[in-house]
Design an enzyme around this catalytic site. Structure first.
Site, short mmCIF file in Angstrom:
data_model
loop_
_atom_site.label_atom_id
_atom_site.label_comp_id
_atom_site.label_asym_id
_atom_site.label_seq_id
_atom_site.Cartn_x
_atom_site.Cartn_y
_atom_site.Cartn_z
N CYS A 108 0.89 -1.18 0.00
CA CYS A 108 0.00 0.00 0.00
C CYS A 108 0.92 1.21 0.00
CB CYS A 108 -0.88 -0.01 1.24
SG CYS A 108 -1.96 -1.43 1.34
N ALA A 147 1.34 4.29 -1.94
CA ALA A 147 1.22 5.71 -2.29
C ALA A 147 1.09 6.59 -1.04
CB ALA A 147 -0.01 5.91 -3.19
N PRO A 148 1.73 7.76 -1.04
CA PRO A 148 2.50 8.40 -2.11
C PRO A 148 3.97 7.97 -2.19
CG PRO A 148 2.30 9.90 -0.27
CD PRO A 148 1.54 8.65 0.12
N ASP A 156 -5.64 -4.55 -6.32
CA ASP A 156 -6.32 -4.52 -5.02
C ASP A 156 -5.68 -5.59 -4.14
OD1 ASP A 156 -7.98 -4.90 -2.87
OD2 ASP A 156 -9.84 -4.85 -4.02
N CYS A 198 -1.71 4.29 10.94
CA CYS A 198 -1.73 5.56 11.68
C CYS A 198 -3.07 5.61 12.44
CB CYS A 198 -1.52 6.77 10.77
SG CYS A 198 -2.70 6.92 9.45
C1 LIG Z 1 -1.53 4.71 4.72
S1 LIG Z 1 -1.53 4.94 3.01
C2 LIG Z 1 0.08 4.44 2.56
C3 LIG Z 1 1.14 5.48 2.77
C4 LIG Z 1 2.47 5.09 2.16
N1 LIG Z 1 2.94 3.83 2.68
C5 LIG Z 1 3.55 6.13 2.40
O1 LIG Z 1 4.27 6.06 3.39
O2 LIG Z 1 3.67 7.06 1.60
C6 LIG Z 1 -2.50 3.59 2.48
C7 LIG Z 1 -2.55 3.41 0.97
O3 LIG Z 1 -3.25 2.19 0.73
C8 LIG Z 1 -3.95 2.30 -0.48
N2 LIG Z 1 -4.98 1.24 -0.46
C9 LIG Z 1 -6.19 1.25 0.14
N3 LIG Z 1 -6.83 0.09 -0.05
C10 LIG Z 1 -5.99 -0.69 -0.78
C11 LIG Z 1 -6.09 -2.00 -1.32
N4 LIG Z 1 -7.18 -2.76 -1.13
N5 LIG Z 1 -5.05 -2.47 -2.06
C12 LIG Z 1 -3.94 -1.72 -2.27
N6 LIG Z 1 -3.80 -0.47 -1.78
C13 LIG Z 1 -4.80 0.04 -1.05
C14 LIG Z 1 -4.48 3.72 -0.47
O4 LIG Z 1 -4.74 4.15 -1.79
C15 LIG Z 1 -3.33 4.47 0.21
O5 LIG Z 1 -2.50 5.06 -0.75
#
Ligand SMILES: C[S@@+](CC[C@H](N)C(=O)[O-])C[C@H]1O[C@@H](n2cnc3c(N)ncnc32)[C@H](O)[C@@H]1O
Length: 423
Positions: free
Chosen positions: A246, A248-249, A297, A368
């Site tokens: 997971c 982004a960003p 996903d 978080c």
């Molecule tokens: C907490 S943020 C991640 C922050 C990132 N690790 C960073 O430090 O920059 C969680 C991310 O999970 C993604 N996300 C949510 N559901 C997801 C899924 N089912 N599969 C993959 N990514 C997912 C969201 O789009 C989001 O960008």
């Protein structure tokens, strides 16, 4: 552009849950407004959301009409003006005049708005008599979940901490810079070594850090102290294959590659295709190499990834209750059902990642969130249901079952990190 129209536009977007307020306030198109006006808009929107239930309570005390029956625009005009009267230094008469004019332009409620706001200017409340829901502007369900996770004393500290500002922390990017402190201090910035992260600094006068060449060239990233710990706990080593599921960003992916001096291969995945470009932007800016991008996903098993990775970071989507001080709308809108749904997603992602991890590989699970459901209870789930063994984490010279940073400690946001090894 009219400042108060823009305040109402942004507040409406936040009410419609179009994204986190910190992001909306940062990316909103402020047109030709000057810096002072933009700062005023941001402060007014943020303060209104932060104190929403208290503000609604004040308005309800001053209104003959019930708030839930009011025209939405009228209610937003009243909320904005009440925020300005109670929390900002703008003269009351100017606030009332502006609000009445706006009500006159947009609605038929000019006299009503005038009458309510004149009462707001005169109101005298004893805040001690108010319950926590109104005093700290937090919804009943979330308050109940916090009470389930913590003692009364800790919940009180948390509720207060939702109004604190975290330290402004920057992390030197050693792929590009080794002398950040001196270089920024020579430009007048005041930097203090972070208490528990060796390449991170608290900037005491952060305004315009983003205008520096060092920032534009990716020599540092702005990153809460707690976040960069994830990469350290993951212990990436040269030639390892890493999955940031997971991503982004992408800030933690950058931290990971920095530790191995770009000598590991990292796969960055995110469900949101639009966010992949944010990862690419950060990766390119920070001089990060050996990156593969994926867009799936994570709750759906990818057969081709089974037994492929030495390290996996699951920085999971979560309730974000640890960053309420940056996104106060979470206090208003986060429900029990949201958290239950998130826990299902987190567990599904963890189940899949266990399969992607090689024997002896390390998995780090972080959120978080402040809630036990998403943290400690998921650690129990991993230990009991998955083929993963929890490892203690060295932190501050102690061995910890996991790292849990609370927003009232050490100037960080709320953050949770746990570490597992595959048997
Ligand atoms: C907490 S943020 C991640 C922050 C990132 N690790 C960073 O430090 O920059 C969680 C991310 O999970 C993604 N996300 C949510 N559901 C997801 C899924 N089912 N599969 C993959 N990514 C997912 C969201 O789009 C989001 O960008």
């Amino acid at each position: 552009m009219n400042i108060r129209n823009e305040i109402i536009n942004i507040t409406n977007s936040i009410n419609n849950k179009s994204g986190y307020s910190s992001e909306l306030l940062k990316t909103y198109d402020y047109g030709d407004l000057d810096k002072r006006d933009i700062a005023y808009i941001k402060r007014c929107v943020f303060t209104e959301i932060e104190n929403r239930f208290f503000i609604d309570y004040v308005i309800s005390k001053c209104s003959d009409l019930e708030l839930n029956k009011l025209d939405k625009i009228v209610l937003e005009i009243l909320r904005m003006a009440t925020t300005e009267i109670l929390f900002m230094k703008t003269a009351d008469y100017a606030v009332v005049d502006e609000a009445v004019e706006l009500a006159n332009n947009l609605t038929h409620y000019k006299d009503y708005v005038n009458a309510v706001l004149r009462e707001v200017c005169r109101i005298n409340l004893d805040e001690e008599d108010l319950g926590d829901e109104i005093k700290f502007s937090i919804n009943k369900e979330l308050l109940k979940m916090l009470n389930k996770s913590y003692s009364k004393k800790t919940v009180k500290k948390l509720l207060k901490s939702f109004f604190y500002k975290s330290d402004f922390v920057i992390k030197q990017n050693k792929l590009k810079e080794n002398n950040l402190k001196t270089n920024l201090e020579n430009q007048g910035f005041v930097l203090e070594q972070h208490p528990f992260l060796k390449d991170s600094f608290i900037v005491k006068n952060p305004e315009s850090t983003i205008d520096t060449n060092e920032f534009k060239e990716g020599k540092f990233i702005i990153q809460d102290g707690s976040c960069s710990l994830c990469a350290e706990v993951l212990e990436p080593v040269e030639n390892s294959i890493v999955l940031d599921i997971c991503a982004a960003p992408g800030s933690k992916s950058c931290n990971i590659q920095e530790i191995t001096n770009n000598q590991s291969i990292i796969y960055c995945n995110d469900i949101n295709e639009n966010k992949i470009y944010r990862i690419k932007e950060n990766v390119n800016k920070c001089g990060v190499e050996n990156v593969q991008y994926m867009n799936f996903d994570a709750t759906i098993l990818q057969e081709d990834l089974i037994n492929k990775f030495d390290r996996i970071l699951v920085d999971a989507p979560c309730s974000a209750t640890g960053v309420i001080n940056k996104n106060p709308e979470i206090k208003l809108f986060r429900t029990k059902k949201d958290v239950e749904d998130l826990v299902l997603i987190q567990r599904k992602i963890l189940e899949n990642c266990e399969k992607y991890l090689k024997k002896g590989g390390i998995l780090v699970y972080s959120t978080c969130s402040l809630l036990k459901e998403e943290n400690e209870e998921n650690v129990d789930y991993i230990e009991n249901k998955l083929n993963l063994k929890r490892e203690d984490i060295d932190f501050y010279g102690d061995k910890n079952e996991f790292i849990k940073l609370m927003p009232f400690q050490k100037g960080t946001q709320g953050f949770f990190i746990s570490k597992f090894v595959k048997d």
